[in-house]
Design a protein around this motif. Sequence first.
Motif, short mmCIF file in Angstrom:
data_model
loop_
_atom_site.label_atom_id
_atom_site.label_comp_id
_atom_site.label_asym_id
_atom_site.label_seq_id
_atom_site.Cartn_x
_atom_site.Cartn_y
_atom_site.Cartn_z
N TRP A 187 0.83 -1.20 0.00
CA TRP A 187 0.00 0.00 0.00
C TRP A 187 0.87 1.25 0.00
O TRP A 187 1.96 1.27 0.57
CB TRP A 187 -0.93 -0.01 1.21
N ARG A 214 -8.50 -2.91 5.22
CA ARG A 214 -8.31 -1.77 4.34
C ARG A 214 -9.26 -1.97 3.15
O ARG A 214 -8.87 -2.49 2.11
CB ARG A 214 -6.84 -1.69 3.88
N HIS A 251 -11.06 -1.59 -0.02
CA HIS A 251 -10.98 -0.83 -1.26
C HIS A 251 -12.32 -0.13 -1.52
O HIS A 251 -13.37 -0.78 -1.51
CB HIS A 251 -10.69 -1.75 -2.44
N CYS A 266 -8.75 3.50 0.45
CA CYS A 266 -9.30 2.53 1.39
C CYS A 266 -10.00 3.23 2.54
O CYS A 266 -9.70 4.38 2.86
CB CYS A 266 -8.22 1.57 1.92
#
Length: 595
Positions: A410, A434, A436, A462
């Motif tokens: 990330w 996280r 999306h 995110c």
Amino acid sequence: MLRGDQLPQINGDLVAMQQQQALRRYIERTGIRENSAHELKSKSPLEVDTRERASFRRAIINPLDGLAIERIIGNNDLFPISYLEGGLKAGRAVCRIEVRDRLGRVLGYGTGFLVSPCLLLTNNHVLENEDAALFSLGQFNYELGLDLKERRAVNFRFVPGRFFMTDAKLDFTLVALEELSSDKSPLSEFGFLPLLRPSGKALIGEYVSIIQHPGGAPKAVTIRENKITDVVDDYIQYSSDTMEGSSGSPVFNDEWIVVALHHAGVPDPKGNGQYIANEGIRISSIVDFVRSQQSGLADDRKMLLDAMMKQWQFNDIKAETMPAEELSIDSYDGLTGYDPAFLGEEYTVPHPTYSSNVVQDLAPVSSGGTILHYTHFSIVMSKTRRLAYYTVVNIDGNQLIDVQRDNDKWYFDPRIDRLYQCGPELYSGNSLDRGHLVRRRDPVWGDKAEEANRDTFHFTNCSPQHAYLNQNTWLELENYILDHAENDKLKVTVFTGPVFRTDDRVYRGVQIPAEFWKVAAMVKVDGTLSATAYLQTQKNLIENLEFAYGAFKTYQVPISRIEELTGLQFGELRDHDPIDSPEVQVIEVALDIKV
């Protein structure tokens, strides 16, 4: 642990093999173990074990528990009364495994426990292969009540076709369970036990507890009756003056953190049918093995591992100590992001407009404006919430390409201030994914599919979503939209974002959104524009981010309802919403969870 003579039909040879290997390790380590025992007479476990392991053991102690160190070094056996409550909560995730054959005949019993919202961990010699799992049952709540009568067991079938991983050497099996029981009870009611990767969750000389179904009997517990005598390679060995626990039981430290998967008794070499120790497989070894296999899995199976793979960290851990990367600002040159005319010039769908209070909160982009452009999608960020107000993506169902997931690397976006981005410190050691906002697969089409895939792994894209929401119903809504685009060769525009409320709970300095929304627009086969809006909630999932889980629902709502909740205005899209009328306010959407 079920003894070999108790299991003549199911893997009796495997049980005997595991026991003999455990005995070999025990004998080989006899001298070292005796020296360790001698050291323990004058030193505490924190002094005897390695510095790294002892350091992590200290780290996972709740600072509010003033007696924890005293217990570890053996000077005090007092616990807060909440210790018992913690054991009850941990025990909810433990079940009896009823091993059956194709005809439904019961072959024997083992123990297992949930390690994610839908994955269960047990021994390889309990569920050796997918066929063994397919016909067996996970029986939760099989225990005695205060009246010493059996409570109603809740039966769940295994779904090895959805996920199955096993290893004979480490003697573990990780397998998916169905999410509704035979009587429609949700699996989420039983929570799960997080697995922590670092070594040092329990030390030589420390006492551990085991929650188990001994011999297939109702759930039982041995509380601090097992003293760790050795830690070697992938195994922990511990003494016990209690009866053997069922194969596949979780072994806990005093914080009810799982330290090992119980798998074998160490038989007395004198051959008198007695056991001189017990052995478990270290959780750190199991997690490392699973991580080594993760890259070769399909995307849907990788997602099922996410909740299990999170590593525990302090709540006050600093962002600069956690791994995250930043691409050079030049790598964003030429990105134009979302195309409003993507559906056709006559169907232009512009970015939404904002209310005045939203405008004041938009994070400025270094090159000017407030829109971050990526490959085939764009994002607008909130300064105060440090999350996206909304994302918008172009999906071309005629050009979708299957690109492998990039190992979850990330990135921060250098085009806006780091202060306006939530980093990995928010997501570690809890049940927050996280999530999306622009789904990874949505913009991955055409000749820039690889770039689009990478771009979706920005912290700007995110938002904290509970693992059970992100990996189940939210995923099914995304599948529903993407499948229609791909199967019908359609172009689709999708807006996505969180609902920001002033009373959202604060966690690690961030207000966690309780609701998420989507607005999807597409040109139908008959040439008309259609726009639909959806709303999902995780409110009951985030009341306790370490332990609480619960049911949630998906609703189709009028686009005007999303506008009311977000302060965004979608203009003419309202005119193409089939339910945007005073008569229709909300429709519950039934999304089938695919296995």
